[in-house]
Write a protein that holds these residues in place. Structure first.
Motif, PDB file in Angstrom:
ATOM      1  N   VAL A   1       0.858   4.064  -3.034  1.00  0.00           N
ATOM      2  CA  VAL A   1       0.596   5.488  -2.790  1.00  0.00           C
ATOM      3  C   VAL A   1       1.789   6.333  -3.222  1.00  0.00           C
ATOM      4  O   VAL A   1       1.631   7.378  -3.881  1.00  0.00           O
TER       5      VAL A   1
ATOM      6  N   THR B   1       2.197   6.311  -7.131  1.00  0.00           N
ATOM      7  CA  THR B   1       1.112   7.072  -7.765  1.00  0.00           C
ATOM      8  C   THR B   1       1.363   8.568  -7.637  1.00  0.00           C
ATOM      9  O   THR B   1       1.242   9.327  -8.604  1.00  0.00           O
TER      10      THR B   1
ATOM     11  N   SER C   1      -2.367   5.106 -11.055  1.00  0.00           N
ATOM     12  CA  SER C   1      -2.858   4.441  -9.839  1.00  0.00           C
ATOM     13  C   SER C   1      -3.084   2.955 -10.049  1.00  0.00           C
ATOM     14  O   SER C   1      -3.209   2.195  -9.103  1.00  0.00           O
TER      15      SER C   1
ATOM     16  N   ASN D   1       0.837  -1.210   0.000  1.00  0.00           N
ATOM     17  CA  ASN D   1       0.000   0.000   0.000  1.00  0.00           C
ATOM     18  C   ASN D   1       0.873   1.261   0.000  1.00  0.00           C
ATOM     19  O   ASN D   1       0.572   2.237  -0.700  1.00  0.00           O
TER      20      ASN D   1
END
Length: 209
Positions: A13, A16, A93, A9
């Motif tokens: 993040v 992106t 993303s 994760n």
């Protein structure tokens, strides 16, 4: 397992945001007709001066590209498999855009924006330290954006780990074969010795008779 999920994760993040920041910088540089490879020179003292503001804007965008590109190179070297997987996606993303047409926009693909950043970073011009050049060179080799050296190795890649595992298994196999051969030879030598000992003993018995 939970730590792996957190790490994934975090990387998602971070990458992106990194891709989006590079795209924003690209838009700024394009709007100012920036020529790749040139560090903007000009007056920067008067904040009300149009030329001064333009120079500062270009420099700021370039600095952002270099900082994000340096971070990207670190991520490539430490998390090569994840980053390379993200590079194959059609959007920053990894999620489908609400606008289907946006999926086909070239500048919206991670691969294209990174290739552009490589060109802008212009290794010899902007990356002054030897460490920066080496890191960038290794990252580009990992991504196969430049040919890999014969001795190129990234110990963090799955490719390396699989190759190492295969070599270790081959070594173990060779060792086992070697040990089996040694045991076999020792057994044969022992049998020969016993045979020779028996023959010698029989010969002595005959002579005594």
């Amino acid at each position: 397992m939970r730590n792996m999920k957190k790490q994934e994760n975090f990387l998602k993040v971070t990458l992106t945001a990194l891709f989006k920041s590079l795209k924003k910088s690209r838009q700024t540089l394009d709007d100012n007709n920036y020529q790749v490879g040139d560090w903007p020179e000009g007056p920067t003292g008067n904040s009300g001066d149009t030329d001064s503001s333009k120079v500062l804007e270009i420099r700021s965008a370039l600095s952002s590209v270099l900082e994000n590109f340096a971070l990207f190179c670190d991520l490539v070297l430490f998390f090569p498999d994840y980053v390379q997987a993200r590079m194959k996606l059609k959007t920053f993303s990894g999620e489908k855009s609400a606008d289907p047409a946006a999926e086909t926009i070239d500048t919206d693909t991670p691969s294209t924006i990174i290739k552009w950043a490589v060109m802008v970073a212009n290794i010899d011009q902007f990356l002054f330290s030897e460490q920066d050049r080496e890191r960038t060179n290794l990252a580009l080799q990992q991504l196969k954006l430049i040919p890999r050296a014969d001795d190129f190795v990234n110990p963090n890649s799955k490719e390396f780990k699989v190759e190492k595992l295969m070599k270790d298994l081959e070594k173990d196999k060779t060792k086992k074969v070697g040990k089996t051969f040694e045991k076999s030879q020792a057994k044969k030598n022992k049998e020969k010795f016993e045979q020779k000992r028996k023959l010698t003993k029989n010969s002595r018995n005959k002579n005594e008779l």
